[in-house]
Every structure is written in structure tokens, then in C-alpha cells.
Design a protein around this motif. Sequence first.
Motif, PDB file in Angstrom:
ATOM      1  N   ASP A  49       0.831  -1.213   0.000  1.00 43.07           N
ATOM      2  CA  ASP A  49       0.000   0.000   0.000  1.00 43.07           C
ATOM      3  C   ASP A  49       0.861   1.256   0.000  1.00 43.07           C
ATOM      4  OD1 ASP A  49      -2.290  -1.524   0.015  1.00 43.07           O
ATOM      5  OD2 ASP A  49      -2.499  -1.491   2.207  1.00 43.07           O
ATOM      6  N   GLY A  50       1.969   1.195   0.695  1.00 41.61           N
ATOM      7  CA  GLY A  50       2.866   2.345   0.752  1.00 41.61           C
ATOM      8  C   GLY A  50       3.889   2.385  -0.366  1.00 41.61           C
ATOM      9  N   GLU A  51       3.791   1.448  -1.320  1.00 38.87           N
ATOM     10  CA  GLU A  51       4.709   1.403  -2.465  1.00 38.87           C
ATOM     11  C   GLU A  51       6.178   1.315  -2.015  1.00 38.87           C
ATOM     12  OE1 GLU A  51       4.308   1.466  -5.808  1.00 38.87           O
ATOM     13  OE2 GLU A  51       2.134   1.418  -5.757  1.00 38.87           O
ATOM     14  N   ARG A  52       6.433   0.418  -1.055  1.00 44.80           N
ATOM     15  CA  ARG A  52       7.794   0.357  -0.519  1.00 44.80           C
ATOM     16  C   ARG A  52       8.056  -0.961   0.201  1.00 44.80           C
ATOM     17  NH1 ARG A  52       7.092   4.312   4.811  1.00 44.80           N
ATOM     18  NH2 ARG A  52       5.524   3.001   5.847  1.00 44.80           N
ATOM     19  N   MET A  53       9.320  -1.193   0.469  1.00 45.51           N
ATOM     20  CA  MET A  53       9.754  -2.256   1.357  1.00 45.51           C
ATOM     21  C   MET A  53      10.418  -1.561   2.539  1.00 45.51           C
ATOM     22  SD  MET A  53      11.836  -5.686   0.221  1.00 45.51           S
ATOM     23  CE  MET A  53      13.489  -5.331   0.758  1.00 45.51           C
ATOM     24  N   VAL A  54       9.941  -1.824   3.728  1.00 46.08           N
ATOM     25  CA  VAL A  54      10.482  -1.194   4.930  1.00 46.08           C
ATOM     26  C   VAL A  54      11.544  -2.113   5.519  1.00 46.08           C
ATOM     27  CG1 VAL A  54       9.962  -0.262   7.203  1.00 46.08           C
ATOM     28  CG2 VAL A  54       8.276  -0.060   5.350  1.00 46.08           C
ATOM     29  N   VAL A  55      12.754  -1.585   5.667  1.00 49.45           N
ATOM     30  CA  VAL A  55      13.884  -2.415   6.100  1.00 49.45           C
ATOM     31  C   VAL A  55      14.399  -1.922   7.444  1.00 49.45           C
ATOM     32  CG1 VAL A  55      16.182  -3.269   5.502  1.00 49.45           C
ATOM     33  CG2 VAL A  55      14.517  -2.803   3.694  1.00 49.45           C
ATOM     34  N   TRP A  56      14.447  -2.833   8.404  1.00 45.10           N
ATOM     35  CA  TRP A  56      15.012  -2.513   9.720  1.00 45.10           C
ATOM     36  C   TRP A  56      16.413  -3.116   9.800  1.00 45.10           C
ATOM     37  CZ3 TRP A  56      14.674   0.302  14.005  1.00 45.10           C
ATOM     38  CH2 TRP A  56      15.383  -0.103  15.136  1.00 45.10           C
ATOM     39  N   SER A  57      17.383  -2.290  10.123  1.00 46.87           N
ATOM     40  CA  SER A  57      18.761  -2.746  10.232  1.00 46.87           C
ATOM     41  C   SER A  57      19.170  -2.858  11.693  1.00 46.87           C
ATOM     42  CB  SER A  57      19.704  -1.763   9.516  1.00 46.87           C
ATOM     43  OG  SER A  57      21.046  -2.114   9.758  1.00 46.87           O
ATOM     44  N   THR A  58      19.581  -4.062  12.095  1.00 50.19           N
ATOM     45  CA  THR A  58      20.075  -4.231  13.457  1.00 50.19           C
ATOM     46  C   THR A  58      21.422  -3.540  13.625  1.00 50.19           C
ATOM     47  OG1 THR A  58      21.079  -6.335  12.791  1.00 50.19           O
ATOM     48  CG2 THR A  58      18.888  -6.433  13.767  1.00 50.19           C
ATOM     49  N   ARG A  77      14.637   2.015   7.093  1.00 52.89           N
ATOM     50  CA  ARG A  77      14.838   2.744   5.853  1.00 52.89           C
ATOM     51  C   ARG A  77      13.863   2.161   4.828  1.00 52.89           C
ATOM     52  NH1 ARG A  77      19.094  -0.991   5.848  1.00 52.89           N
ATOM     53  NH2 ARG A  77      19.404  -2.102   3.857  1.00 52.89           N
ATOM     54  N   HIS A  78      13.640   2.868   3.733  1.00 49.62           N
ATOM     55  CA  HIS A  78      12.620   2.460   2.771  1.00 49.62           C
ATOM     56  C   HIS A  78      13.223   2.187   1.397  1.00 49.62           C
ATOM     57  CE1 HIS A  78       9.865   5.131   5.450  1.00 49.62           C
ATOM     58  NE2 HIS A  78      10.048   3.940   5.972  1.00 49.62           N
ATOM     59  N   VAL A  79      12.781   1.103   0.778  1.00 49.16           N
ATOM     60  CA  VAL A  79      13.134   0.794  -0.610  1.00 49.16           C
ATOM     61  C   VAL A  79      11.890   1.064  -1.444  1.00 49.16           C
ATOM     62  CG1 VAL A  79      13.867  -0.986  -2.230  1.00 49.16           C
ATOM     63  CG2 VAL A  79      14.798  -0.962   0.095  1.00 49.16           C
ATOM     64  N   LEU A 127      10.799  -5.284  -8.740  1.00 54.82           N
ATOM     65  CA  LEU A 127      10.822  -5.792  -7.378  1.00 54.82           C
ATOM     66  C   LEU A 127       9.398  -6.017  -6.880  1.00 54.82           C
ATOM     67  CD1 LEU A 127      12.228  -6.476  -4.699  1.00 54.82           C
ATOM     68  CD2 LEU A 127      12.207  -4.024  -4.159  1.00 54.82           C
ATOM     69  N   ARG A 128       8.522  -5.041  -7.146  1.00 55.61           N
ATOM     70  CA  ARG A 128       7.134  -5.193  -6.726  1.00 55.61           C
ATOM     71  C   ARG A 128       6.488  -6.390  -7.424  1.00 55.61           C
ATOM     72  NH1 ARG A 128       2.487  -1.185  -4.998  1.00 55.61           N
ATOM     73  NH2 ARG A 128       0.817  -2.727  -4.955  1.00 55.61           N
ATOM     74  N   GLN A 129       6.730  -6.513  -8.729  1.00 54.50           N
ATOM     75  CA  GLN A 129       6.151  -7.618  -9.480  1.00 54.50           C
ATOM     76  C   GLN A 129       6.619  -8.964  -8.919  1.00 54.50           C
ATOM     77  OE1 GLN A 129       7.080  -7.484 -13.631  1.00 54.50           O
ATOM     78  NE2 GLN A 129       5.938  -9.352 -14.127  1.00 54.50           N
ATOM     79  N   LEU A 130       7.898  -9.046  -8.587  1.00 50.24           N
ATOM     80  CA  LEU A 130       8.454 -10.277  -8.028  1.00 50.24           C
ATOM     81  C   LEU A 130       7.788 -10.630  -6.699  1.00 50.24           C
ATOM     82  CD1 LEU A 130      10.638 -12.521  -7.960  1.00 50.24           C
ATOM     83  CD2 LEU A 130      12.152 -10.851  -6.879  1.00 50.24           C
ATOM     84  N   LEU A 131       7.665  -9.645  -5.810  1.00 55.27           N
ATOM     85  CA  LEU A 131       7.087  -9.892  -4.498  1.00 55.27           C
ATOM     86  C   LEU A 131       5.600 -10.206  -4.585  1.00 55.27           C
ATOM     87  CD1 LEU A 131       8.942  -7.144  -2.428  1.00 55.27           C
ATOM     88  CD2 LEU A 131       9.342  -9.616  -2.377  1.00 55.27           C
ATOM     89  N   GLU A 132       4.889  -9.560  -5.495  1.00 58.07           N
ATOM     90  CA  GLU A 132       3.473  -9.846  -5.677  1.00 58.07           C
ATOM     91  C   GLU A 132       3.256 -11.278  -6.182  1.00 58.07           C
ATOM     92  OE1 GLU A 132       1.411  -5.516  -6.638  1.00 58.07           O
ATOM     93  OE2 GLU A 132       2.237  -6.706  -8.290  1.00 58.07           O
ATOM     94  N   THR A 133       4.153 -11.732  -7.061  1.00 63.65           N
ATOM     95  CA  THR A 133       4.065 -13.106  -7.555  1.00 63.65           C
ATOM     96  C   THR A 133       4.292 -14.100  -6.427  1.00 63.65           C
ATOM     97  OG1 THR A 133       4.882 -12.407  -9.726  1.00 63.65           O
ATOM     98  CG2 THR A 133       5.004 -14.750  -9.223  1.00 63.65           C
TER      99      THR A 133
END
Length: 318
Positions: free
Chosen positions: A180-189, A195-197, A205-211
Amino acid sequence: EALRGAHTKHLKAKGRTVRTIENYAQAWKSLGTWDGRPRTPHKITLADLQDFVLYLRNRRNAYTGDKLAGESVQSTARHVKAILNYGRRYLNCVRLDAEAVNDGLDTGTIRRLEPVAYSPENLKTILGTAIDVDAGADPQRHVFPLVATCMLTGCRRGELERLRWRPSEPGAPESYVDFDGERMVVWSTKTQRHRHVNFRSRPMLRQLLETLEATTDVASEPFVFGGKLPLAVSSRRDSGDSTTDGAKKGRRRATGRSLKSPLKSVQEKSGVPFTLKGLRSTLATDLANSQLGANLYQVAFDFGHAYPCLVTPYAKLQ
């Protein structure tokens, strides 16, 4: 233990991250497994510290049986040095002077490897080989989505291993997909922040993840690549009697699927000895030297780097 406890409080008071505090605790644990250690910090001599470094050099990895890498030895020695110097300066419980502590824990200069930047031809070969490997594999063991996601995002291995389809709760310190936010939210330990991709700049990337999502029961398998539990890439999976925090029998955290074997197959069949870290540094190098990466501060933020850490090894500005 009094020295370790006081140093931990000191780190927390200075606002150091959880990861940093854990690194110091791990270094102190290494000191505790050394049979030749003196009973108290006050009795530590220069010869003791030199013997400790020798112990680290000969120590074996519990899982692979290999000797510790020079970088690991150096890191452990550096953390123990900081703890002892803290005890010397503030608690007066280490009688060695600063020069003796530094000399005793000197591990020599470790040559840092230059960042890897694979050619476009190598990247195409890696992806093509991953497709071929997946063609005859169990769908639960497909490695192409992992490799492609790493190429497109530059995420660290641990960030991909723990990537979720949904956050477990709002604001949780974890990585997840946000369609929904058009992003991948990444938490770095490592940096202790999100941070946002952006999907808009990475439509594939979106197409791959949706598949992937379309063929996944997200409710029962919350982790994108690992399924029910985080993915295992390089570490051995735990048996069923282990715990997620690694408390039982001293084992590592429990993990879900393992892609170690298919990933190794791609490396061997492609003829490109790549690593996931190498794919990350390739993307960082490409962006730092292209017009797409004109704003290097933004590129550094996207990778979870400090600005100097991006410019020095990757940008090679002239």
C-alpha cells in the motif's frame, strides 16, 4: 563481572545501540572461555593478553570447524581492549597502562577487502543459472527470488532472512513488505533504524514480491523467504529442540527454510563466486557512480550506511 556490568551501563548511558552492546558482550564471553585467563582484571599481564590473542587465532568456529577469520580476531581483541581500558581509567581495576593493553591486544593490520562490483554479464549469468537451478527444485527452495531481491535492493543478508510480509505490530523493529505504501520497509540491526526501498523506482521488485505473495499463505508463513521462521542462508538450521533465542544448548536461533544448498549450486554452476554481500556492494557501486546516485547522501541512507562509508569505498569520486 563487575567490570563488564559497569562498562555495559557506560555504553547505555552514551546511547550506544543494542547491536554494539551485544558485540562487547560477545567479546567478553570469548575472554571467559579462555582457560588461561587470570582470576581478576587486576592480575592481567602483558604476556596474558598476548596469550589471549594467540588463543583467538587458534580458536575454531563451532559450526564449520574453521579457524576464526583475522577480522573476527581483530574485532574481539578491539572490544576487549576497550573494556580493559575502561576498567583502567574509571574503576582502577586494571594495573596495566594504556600502552601495555594496546600492545598486548595488537593483532596486526588486517587487510580490508575492497568492495566487489560484478559486471552486468556476471549478474545476468547468476540470474540465468538461478532460474535453471529452480527449474528442478522444490518450489519452497527456489533461490532466484532471493538473489533477484538482493540485486534490486542491496539489502544485507540478515535483513532478507527476516523480511516479513506484514509487520507483527505497528512500528516494530523488523523488515516487511508494504504494498500500500509502495515500498519495502527495512530494519537494520546494525544502524537500529528503518529505511525504505521505493517500489516506484523498482517496478520489477514489486512484481516479483506480488508473484511470491500470490502463492503464499501469508497467515501461516509470515516470512517472505523463510516461511514460518526466518530464512537460513549461511548458518546451519537448528533441530526441533532448539529455541528461537538460542538459549537452549547454546545453539543459534531457530530458522525456517534453508537456501544454503541451492545458493551454493548457483555459485558453482554459474562460475561466478558471488556472495549476497557482493551483490549489495555491486548495487552500491553502480548507484554511487551513476547519475541515478547524484544525491549520495540519499544513496547512503538507502543502504543503511554512514555517508563516509559509502563515499570512501564505493564512489571513488574524482
